[in-house]
Structures are given as structure tokens and as C-alpha cells.
Write a protein that holds these residues in place. Structure first.
Motif, PDB file in Angstrom:
ATOM      1  N   GLU A  61       0.834  -1.204   0.000  1.00  0.00           N
ATOM      2  CA  GLU A  61       0.000   0.000   0.000  1.00  0.00           C
ATOM      3  C   GLU A  61       0.867   1.253   0.000  1.00  0.00           C
ATOM      4  OE1 GLU A  61      -3.027   2.153   3.065  1.00  0.00           O
ATOM      5  OE2 GLU A  61      -3.222  -0.022   2.851  1.00  0.00           O
ATOM      6  N   TYR A  62       1.936   1.242   0.784  1.00  0.00           N
ATOM      7  CA  TYR A  62       2.862   2.375   0.833  1.00  0.00           C
ATOM      8  C   TYR A  62       3.510   2.593  -0.533  1.00  0.00           C
ATOM      9  CZ  TYR A  62       6.679   5.376   2.387  1.00  0.00           C
ATOM     10  OH  TYR A  62       7.551   6.408   2.535  1.00  0.00           O
ATOM     11  N   LEU A  63       3.907   1.515  -1.188  1.00  0.00           N
ATOM     12  CA  LEU A  63       4.504   1.603  -2.519  1.00  0.00           C
ATOM     13  C   LEU A  63       3.515   2.195  -3.510  1.00  0.00           C
ATOM     14  CD1 LEU A  63       6.711   0.980  -4.631  1.00  0.00           C
ATOM     15  CD2 LEU A  63       5.718  -1.310  -4.815  1.00  0.00           C
ATOM     16  N   GLN A  64       2.273   1.727  -3.466  1.00  0.00           N
ATOM     17  CA  GLN A  64       1.259   2.235  -4.386  1.00  0.00           C
ATOM     18  C   GLN A  64       1.018   3.734  -4.166  1.00  0.00           C
ATOM     19  OE1 GLN A  64      -2.565   0.359  -4.097  1.00  0.00           O
ATOM     20  NE2 GLN A  64      -3.120   0.936  -6.173  1.00  0.00           N
ATOM     21  N   ARG A  65       0.919   4.148  -2.906  1.00  0.00           N
ATOM     22  CA  ARG A  65       0.734   5.580  -2.625  1.00  0.00           C
ATOM     23  C   ARG A  65       1.917   6.388  -3.138  1.00  0.00           C
ATOM     24  NH1 ARG A  65      -0.869   4.197   2.820  1.00  0.00           N
ATOM     25  NH2 ARG A  65       1.129   5.034   3.463  1.00  0.00           N
ATOM     26  N   SER A  66       3.129   5.868  -2.940  1.00  0.00           N
ATOM     27  CA  SER A  66       4.323   6.574  -3.401  1.00  0.00           C
ATOM     28  C   SER A  66       4.360   6.670  -4.923  1.00  0.00           C
ATOM     29  CB  SER A  66       5.580   5.866  -2.902  1.00  0.00           C
ATOM     30  OG  SER A  66       5.616   5.883  -1.497  1.00  0.00           O
ATOM     31  N   GLN A  67       3.945   5.603  -5.611  1.00  0.00           N
ATOM     32  CA  GLN A  67       3.911   5.638  -7.067  1.00  0.00           C
ATOM     33  C   GLN A  67       2.907   6.667  -7.559  1.00  0.00           C
ATOM     34  OE1 GLN A  67       3.131   1.466  -7.727  1.00  0.00           O
ATOM     35  NE2 GLN A  67       5.263   1.034  -8.236  1.00  0.00           N
ATOM     36  N   HIS A  68       1.748   6.748  -6.899  1.00  0.00           N
ATOM     37  CA  HIS A  68       0.757   7.752  -7.278  1.00  0.00           C
ATOM     38  C   HIS A  68       1.272   9.159  -7.002  1.00  0.00           C
ATOM     39  CE1 HIS A  68      -2.482   5.139  -8.501  1.00  0.00           C
ATOM     40  NE2 HIS A  68      -2.311   4.410  -7.412  1.00  0.00           N
ATOM     41  N   GLU A  69       1.993   9.319  -5.907  1.00  0.00           N
ATOM     42  CA  GLU A  69       2.551  10.623  -5.578  1.00  0.00           C
ATOM     43  C   GLU A  69       3.554  11.060  -6.641  1.00  0.00           C
ATOM     44  OE1 GLU A  69       5.309  12.556  -2.099  1.00  0.00           O
ATOM     45  OE2 GLU A  69       3.921  10.967  -1.545  1.00  0.00           O
ATOM     46  N   VAL A  70       4.417  10.152  -7.058  1.00  0.00           N
ATOM     47  CA  VAL A  70       5.394  10.465  -8.103  1.00  0.00           C
ATOM     48  C   VAL A  70       4.670  10.807  -9.402  1.00  0.00           C
ATOM     49  CG1 VAL A  70       7.204   9.471  -9.568  1.00  0.00           C
ATOM     50  CG2 VAL A  70       7.283   9.144  -7.098  1.00  0.00           C
ATOM     51  N   ALA A  77       8.009   9.101 -17.030  1.00  0.00           N
ATOM     52  CA  ALA A  77       8.676   7.991 -16.338  1.00  0.00           C
ATOM     53  C   ALA A  77      10.156   7.987 -16.705  1.00  0.00           C
ATOM     54  CB  ALA A  77       8.032   6.672 -16.735  1.00  0.00           C
ATOM     55  N   GLU A  78      10.959   7.530 -15.770  1.00  0.00           N
ATOM     56  CA  GLU A  78      12.390   7.433 -16.035  1.00  0.00           C
ATOM     57  C   GLU A  78      12.637   6.445 -17.161  1.00  0.00           C
ATOM     58  OE1 GLU A  78      14.593   6.597 -12.495  1.00  0.00           O
ATOM     59  OE2 GLU A  78      13.252   7.821 -11.300  1.00  0.00           O
ATOM     60  N   ALA A  79      13.657   6.681 -17.922  1.00  0.00           N
ATOM     61  CA  ALA A  79      13.973   5.801 -19.043  1.00  0.00           C
ATOM     62  C   ALA A  79      14.282   4.396 -18.529  1.00  0.00           C
ATOM     63  CB  ALA A  79      15.173   6.343 -19.810  1.00  0.00           C
ATOM     64  N   GLY A  80      13.643   3.418 -19.136  1.00  0.00           N
ATOM     65  CA  GLY A  80      13.899   2.024 -18.781  1.00  0.00           C
ATOM     66  C   GLY A  80      13.123   1.518 -17.586  1.00  0.00           C
ATOM     67  N   VAL A  81      12.337   2.370 -16.928  1.00  0.00           N
ATOM     68  CA  VAL A  81      11.549   1.952 -15.776  1.00  0.00           C
ATOM     69  C   VAL A  81      10.109   1.736 -16.225  1.00  0.00           C
ATOM     70  CG1 VAL A  81      10.730   2.600 -13.483  1.00  0.00           C
ATOM     71  CG2 VAL A  81      13.040   3.208 -14.200  1.00  0.00           C
ATOM     72  N   LEU A  82       9.590   0.557 -15.949  1.00  0.00           N
ATOM     73  CA  LEU A  82       8.242   0.222 -16.374  1.00  0.00           C
ATOM     74  C   LEU A  82       7.211   0.742 -15.379  1.00  0.00           C
ATOM     75  CD1 LEU A  82       8.789  -3.473 -17.489  1.00  0.00           C
ATOM     76  CD2 LEU A  82       8.765  -1.439 -18.914  1.00  0.00           C
ATOM     77  N   THR A  83       6.054   1.098 -15.891  1.00  0.00           N
ATOM     78  CA  THR A  83       4.952   1.516 -15.032  1.00  0.00           C
ATOM     79  C   THR A  83       4.330   0.272 -14.406  1.00  0.00           C
ATOM     80  OG1 THR A  83       3.296   1.349 -16.767  1.00  0.00           O
ATOM     81  CG2 THR A  83       4.454   3.462 -16.569  1.00  0.00           C
ATOM     82  N   PRO A  84       3.570   0.429 -13.324  1.00  0.00           N
ATOM     83  CA  PRO A  84       2.896  -0.735 -12.726  1.00  0.00           C
ATOM     84  C   PRO A  84       1.973  -1.444 -13.725  1.00  0.00           C
ATOM     85  CG  PRO A  84       2.858   1.103 -11.200  1.00  0.00           C
ATOM     86  CD  PRO A  84       3.418   1.622 -12.492  1.00  0.00           C
ATOM     87  N   GLU A  85       1.342  -0.672 -14.615  1.00  0.00           N
ATOM     88  CA  GLU A  85       0.471  -1.284 -15.624  1.00  0.00           C
ATOM     89  C   GLU A  85       1.267  -2.157 -16.587  1.00  0.00           C
ATOM     90  OE1 GLU A  85       0.458   2.086 -14.956  1.00  0.00           O
ATOM     91  OE2 GLU A  85      -1.337   2.010 -13.692  1.00  0.00           O
ATOM     92  N   GLN A  86       2.454  -1.683 -16.985  1.00  0.00           N
ATOM     93  CA  GLN A  86       3.299  -2.469 -17.887  1.00  0.00           C
ATOM     94  C   GLN A  86       3.782  -3.747 -17.209  1.00  0.00           C
ATOM     95  OE1 GLN A  86       6.030   0.757 -18.646  1.00  0.00           O
ATOM     96  NE2 GLN A  86       5.339   0.935 -20.780  1.00  0.00           N
ATOM     97  N   SER A 132      15.377  -6.938 -14.043  1.00  0.00           N
ATOM     98  CA  SER A 132      15.034  -5.531 -14.220  1.00  0.00           C
ATOM     99  C   SER A 132      13.604  -5.221 -13.803  1.00  0.00           C
ATOM    100  CB  SER A 132      15.240  -5.128 -15.681  1.00  0.00           C
ATOM    101  OG  SER A 132      14.401  -5.915 -16.522  1.00  0.00           O
ATOM    102  N   VAL A 133      12.777  -6.260 -13.668  1.00  0.00           N
ATOM    103  CA  VAL A 133      11.375  -6.064 -13.299  1.00  0.00           C
ATOM    104  C   VAL A 133      11.061  -6.987 -12.145  1.00  0.00           C
ATOM    105  CG1 VAL A 133       8.981  -6.286 -14.068  1.00  0.00           C
ATOM    106  CG2 VAL A 133      10.725  -5.497 -15.660  1.00  0.00           C
ATOM    107  N   GLY A 134      10.403  -6.461 -11.107  1.00  0.00           N
ATOM    108  CA  GLY A 134      10.006  -7.287  -9.976  1.00  0.00           C
ATOM    109  C   GLY A 134       8.543  -7.649 -10.056  1.00  0.00           C
ATOM    110  N   PHE A 135       8.166  -8.734  -9.406  1.00  0.00           N
ATOM    111  CA  PHE A 135       6.762  -9.117  -9.337  1.00  0.00           C
ATOM    112  C   PHE A 135       6.061  -8.212  -8.353  1.00  0.00           C
ATOM    113  CE2 PHE A 135       8.604 -13.034 -10.930  1.00  0.00           C
ATOM    114  CZ  PHE A 135       7.700 -13.375 -11.930  1.00  0.00           C
ATOM    115  N   THR A 136       4.820  -7.869  -8.643  1.00  0.00           N
ATOM    116  CA  THR A 136       4.042  -7.067  -7.705  1.00  0.00           C
ATOM    117  C   THR A 136       3.480  -7.978  -6.630  1.00  0.00           C
ATOM    118  OG1 THR A 136       2.043  -7.331  -9.017  1.00  0.00           O
ATOM    119  CG2 THR A 136       3.385  -5.381  -9.455  1.00  0.00           C
ATOM    120  N   SER A 137       3.168  -7.404  -5.490  1.00  0.00           N
ATOM    121  CA  SER A 137       2.634  -8.225  -4.391  1.00  0.00           C
ATOM    122  C   SER A 137       1.169  -8.500  -4.637  1.00  0.00           C
ATOM    123  CB  SER A 137       2.819  -7.517  -3.051  1.00  0.00           C
ATOM    124  OG  SER A 137       2.050  -6.353  -3.037  1.00  0.00           O
TER     125      SER A 137
END
Length: 140
Positions: A61-70, A77-86, A132-137
Motif C-alpha cells: 500500500e505504501y509503494l502504491q501511494r508513493s507511485q501515485h505521488e510520483v 517515467a524514467e527511461a527504462g523503468v516500467l509503469t505498474p500497468e506495464q 530488471s522487473v520485480g513481481f508485484t505483491s
């Protein structure tokens, strides 16, 4: 007791609670396997699991809030960084490819069809397992 039951034997496996290293004596043969050395360990493992699951939920939940804040700053998005949707799409594609390959492995198929499915599975899993990509919880 028959000769067959006597020859089955026993094995010792470690207790299912991560912090306990006591052996659990398993009777080989039919029946449910013991996971814990005692009822105390079983209850403690359940508490540990619930505590860890709670931590995962809080930090997800903290990660999701932080992603929305960013994202609210409106920057690209930073180059090479995937969005949560991707990342979610990559995971969904990998799950579909795995399910197809698993079903074909159970049924048995001609080698050329198996090769094609295996190639699809590898292509679907490569981005997720390359580091380079992690699994979401996900909550269980």
C-alpha cells in the motif's frame, strides 16, 4: 503389522517453522505428512505468517501511494523503468504462457508444437526474470 508396513520406514525432515530446526519424524507411506515438530511450532508459524503477510500488505500500500505521488508531479517515467500497468501486463502474459505450457506438458504434444510453446514461455518470462522487473505483491 504386515511385512510391507514394517519395511516402509521413517525419515526426519526439518520443522516447517523457519526459526525452528527441530527434526520432524515422518512415517513413510500413506497418510498426511507432519509439517511441524509440535503444536506450539504450528501456532507460532501461523502467527509468523500472518505478521509477514501484514507487513507485505502495508508496504504494498505504501509503494502504491508513493507511485501515485510520483505520478502526480506529471513528469515522464524514467527511461527504462516500467509503469505498474506495464509490469502487470508482463505478469499476465507470463501467467498465460505458463498455463498453456503446463497444459501441453500434461497432455503431450508433438515436439514442434512443444518447441513453439516453450519459446513463447521463455519470451514471456525473460523480462520478469532478468532482474530488471520485480513481481508485484498479491494478497493470498
Amino acid at each position: 503389522m504386515t511385512d510391507n508396513e514394517e519395511s516402509i520406514g521413517r525419515i526426519a525432515v526439518p520443522c516447517g517453522r523457519l526459526s525452528c530446526k527441530e527434526p520432524v519424524i515422518q512415517e513413510l507411506g500413506r497418510g498426511r505428512r507432519k509439517e511441524y515438530c509440535s503444536e506450539t511450532c504450528r501456532r507460532a508459524a501461523d502467527r509468523d505468517y500472518k505478521r509477514a503477510k501484514g507487513h507485505v500488505e502495508v508496504y504494498a500500500e505504501y509503494l502504491q501511494r508513493s507511485q501515485h505521488e510520483v505520478a502526480s508531479y506529471g513528469r515522464k517515467a524514467e527511461a527504462g523503468v516500467l509503469t505498474p500497468e506495464q509490469v502487470g501486463k508482463l505478469e499476465a502474459d507470463a501467467r498465460v504462457a505458463f498455463a498453456r505450457a503446463e497444459a501441453l506438458a500434461e497432455v503431450g504434444v508433438p515436439p514442434e508444437r512443444a518447441t513453439a510453446e516453450l519459446t513463447t514461455l521463455v519470451e514471456a518470462l525473460r523480462p520478469l526474470l532478468s532482474g530488471s522487473v520485480g513481481f508485484t505483491s498479491r494478497s493470498a
